[in-house]
Design a protein around this motif. Structure first.
Motif, short mmCIF file in Angstrom:
data_model
loop_
_atom_site.label_atom_id
_atom_site.label_comp_id
_atom_site.label_asym_id
_atom_site.label_seq_id
_atom_site.Cartn_x
_atom_site.Cartn_y
_atom_site.Cartn_z
N ARG A 245 1.00 -1.09 0.39
CA ARG A 245 0.22 0.13 -0.05
C ARG A 245 0.59 2.03 -0.04
O ARG A 245 0.59 1.92 -0.83
CB ARG A 245 -1.40 0.13 1.62
CG ARG A 245 -1.91 -1.14 1.05
CD ARG A 245 -2.99 -1.36 2.45
NE ARG A 245 -4.17 -1.43 2.09
CZ ARG A 245 -5.00 -1.38 1.36
NH1 ARG A 245 -5.41 -0.57 1.38
NH2 ARG A 245 -5.89 -2.29 1.41
N ARG A 246 1.63 0.94 0.61
CA ARG A 246 2.74 2.07 0.86
C ARG A 246 3.09 3.11 -0.51
O ARG A 246 3.20 3.83 -0.83
CB ARG A 246 3.84 2.88 1.86
CG ARG A 246 3.02 2.36 2.99
CD ARG A 246 4.37 2.70 4.56
NE ARG A 246 5.07 0.92 4.36
CZ ARG A 246 5.72 1.03 5.63
NH1 ARG A 246 5.99 1.69 6.69
NH2 ARG A 246 6.55 -0.15 5.41
N SER A 249 0.98 4.18 -2.74
CA SER A 249 0.75 5.49 -2.82
C SER A 249 2.02 6.84 -3.36
O SER A 249 1.41 7.30 -3.71
CB SER A 249 0.09 6.17 -1.20
OG SER A 249 0.03 7.02 -1.38
N ALA A 250 3.29 5.75 -2.58
CA ALA A 250 4.37 6.69 -3.05
C ALA A 250 4.32 7.16 -4.82
O ALA A 250 4.21 8.15 -5.43
CB ALA A 250 5.53 5.90 -3.13
N ARG A 252 1.51 6.55 -7.40
CA ARG A 252 0.60 7.75 -7.24
C ARG A 252 0.81 8.03 -7.58
O ARG A 252 0.33 9.85 -8.20
CB ARG A 252 -0.88 6.74 -6.13
CG ARG A 252 -2.60 7.39 -6.68
CD ARG A 252 -2.56 7.31 -5.70
NE ARG A 252 -3.20 5.58 -5.67
CZ ARG A 252 -4.17 5.30 -6.56
NH1 ARG A 252 -5.53 5.62 -6.96
NH2 ARG A 252 -3.85 3.81 -6.29
N SER A 253 1.64 8.90 -6.57
CA SER A 253 2.19 10.89 -6.03
C SER A 253 2.83 11.24 -7.68
O SER A 253 2.31 12.64 -7.60
CB SER A 253 2.78 11.07 -5.31
OG SER A 253 3.72 10.14 -4.89
N ARG A 260 -4.41 11.24 -10.41
CA ARG A 260 -4.59 10.34 -9.62
C ARG A 260 -4.93 9.46 -8.66
O ARG A 260 -4.99 9.09 -7.71
CB ARG A 260 -3.21 11.59 -8.36
CG ARG A 260 -2.83 10.86 -7.42
CD ARG A 260 -2.48 11.87 -6.69
NE ARG A 260 -0.76 12.78 -7.22
CZ ARG A 260 -0.70 14.15 -7.82
NH1 ARG A 260 -1.83 14.94 -6.76
NH2 ARG A 260 -0.18 14.73 -8.84
N ARG A 261 -6.50 10.55 -8.83
CA ARG A 261 -8.06 10.43 -7.91
C ARG A 261 -8.16 8.41 -8.87
O ARG A 261 -9.07 8.05 -8.02
CB ARG A 261 -8.46 11.27 -7.81
CG ARG A 261 -7.78 11.88 -6.43
CD ARG A 261 -8.90 13.64 -6.72
NE ARG A 261 -8.50 14.46 -5.95
CZ ARG A 261 -8.90 14.85 -4.37
NH1 ARG A 261 -9.07 13.37 -3.56
NH2 ARG A 261 -8.47 15.60 -4.43
N ASN A 265 -5.28 0.79 -7.77
CA ASN A 265 -3.75 0.59 -7.44
C ASN A 265 -2.93 -0.66 -8.21
O ASN A 265 -2.32 -0.64 -8.79
CB ASN A 265 -4.05 -0.86 -6.54
CG ASN A 265 -4.81 -0.13 -4.96
OD1 ASN A 265 -4.52 1.14 -5.06
ND2 ASN A 265 -4.86 -0.70 -3.82
N THR A 322 9.49 4.66 -5.16
CA THR A 322 8.39 4.84 -3.90
C THR A 322 8.40 5.13 -2.49
O THR A 322 8.35 4.89 -1.33
CB THR A 322 8.92 2.82 -4.22
OG1 THR A 322 9.83 2.82 -3.95
CG2 THR A 322 8.56 1.78 -5.15
N THR A 329 6.66 14.82 -1.51
CA THR A 329 5.38 15.03 -0.76
C THR A 329 4.84 16.26 -0.99
O THR A 329 3.47 16.29 -0.73
CB THR A 329 6.07 14.56 1.21
OG1 THR A 329 6.28 13.79 0.90
CG2 THR A 329 5.08 14.46 1.63
N THR A 332 3.62 17.15 -4.27
CA THR A 332 2.26 16.25 -3.68
C THR A 332 0.96 16.81 -3.42
O THR A 332 -0.35 17.62 -4.04
CB THR A 332 2.23 15.34 -3.47
OG1 THR A 332 3.27 14.39 -4.06
CG2 THR A 332 0.96 14.68 -3.91
#
Length: 337
Positions: A245-246, A249-250, A252-253, A260-261, A265, A322, A329, A332
């Motif tokens: 998941r992490r 998420s990274a 996806r950023s 993005r939204r 996955n 990742t 961050t 983003t």
């Protein structure tokens, strides 16, 4: 007897059998494309797939998969033939309908005992994908070899060996996808195969038509022998990358805010299902293993094999994707406002 680190297990195999198409198929000679002729593709490619036991599913996986293979070969009938070599080392598949090799086996090992050994290089591949004597040649040999090994836990292993001249990664995924659909009871594959390799064959030269060469095709040059292999495996490095998941998420950023939204996955990693584009791990779409890491997090392990210096750069770039920096961050978050 096979061993994986400290793990040892026994595989009991039935004699190999030929599985022909489930219905009559055309008898014809199909020439491969000029790209398929190159020396670097004349080898056998192994694949291995692990499956957990599903509650309520008591069907014999070997019997189901064998039937699905026979049904799939009706549509993919060139795979039931044999490769021949014509003039100028031109490859063609003789659609004889002889069939593909199938090995049924049982083992006393459970899936959870493999643990980290599920990632490549897999040390027990020879036991779970038996090299049937006389089957490893390129010419006049079966084009596919399947071994289905039932495990003590109720899961099973399906290993496949395919001649790379007959299919690339996308083609192999399409063939195995068709077999999976038929194994689940579909009357026919969703995607039907198309043989259009003549589009990648140069026109013949004769007295009336002279086409001078316009490009130097270096892929047909003589290659240096690397211990009997075209690819220098001694210099290759195998690694598996965990993506949970992490990591998702990274990754996806890095996508544009508009995507993005809505991205699933799957799409940030693989750039969508076979629609082109480059994801975070180009060239390895569909090749992954569902695992838990040392902290118990669920995710996938994506196996990658490449030369050592290239792997070092790949690890560096994966780290940037990742594990974004604080500046990434902040940017983003700022874009999301």
């Amino acid at each position: 007897m096979a061993s994986s680190s400290a793990l040892q297990f026994t595989v009991r195999r039935n004699p190999a059998v030929l599985v022909p198409p489930a219905a009559p198929t055309p008898r014809e000679l199909k020439r491969l494309s000029d790209i398929d002729d190159q020396e670097g593709l004349r080898f056998q490619l192994p694949l291995i797939h692990f499956f957990r036991r599903h509650d309520g599913q008591d069907d014999d996986p070997a019997l189901v998969i064998r039937g699905a293979i026979a049904a799939a070969l009706v549509h993919y009938y060139p795979f039931a033939g044999r490769l021949r070599e014509l003039e100028g080392r031109k490859l063609a598949v003789d659609c004889t309908g002889e069939g593909v090799l199938f090995v049924e086996a049982d083992s006393d090992v459970r899936l959870d005992q493999f643990d980290a050994a599920l990632g490549p290089p897999f040390p027990c591949l020879d036991e779970l994908l038996f090299d049937v004597p006389g089957s490893s040649g390129i010419l006049d040999s079966p084009l596919l070899l399947f071994q289905v090994t039932r495990l003590a836990c109720g899961g099973f292993v399906m290993a496949v060996r395919i001649q790379h001249t007959m299919a690339d990664g996308a083609g192999i995924v399409q063939l195995l996808g068709a077999i999976a659909e038929l194994a689940r009871g579909a009357p026919e594959p969703t995607v039907w195969p198309v043989w259009a390799r003549q589009l990648l064959r140069a026109p013949p030269l004769d007295d009336d038509v002279l086409l001078p060469p316009r490009f130097a095709h270096r892929e047909y040059d003589e290659v240096m022998d690397m211990n009997g292999a075209i690819v220098p495996f001694d210099f290759m490095v195998h690694r598996s990358f965990f993506i949970g998941r992490r990591e998702i998420s990274a990754i996806r950023s890095h996508l544009p805010p508009a995507l993005r939204r809505g991205a699933t996955n799957f799409e940030p990693v693989y750039a969508g299902p076979a629609k082109g584009g480059v994801g975070a791990i180009p060239g390895v779409a569909s090749f992954f293993i569902a695992v838990r890491n040392d902290m118990g997090e669920e995710g996938i392990a994506v196996p990658v094999c490449m030369p050592g210096p290239t792997m070092d750069k790949f690890v560096e770039e994966m780290g940037k994707l990742t594990h974004p920096t604080l500046a990434d961050t902040f940017q983003t978050l700022r874009s999301a406002i």
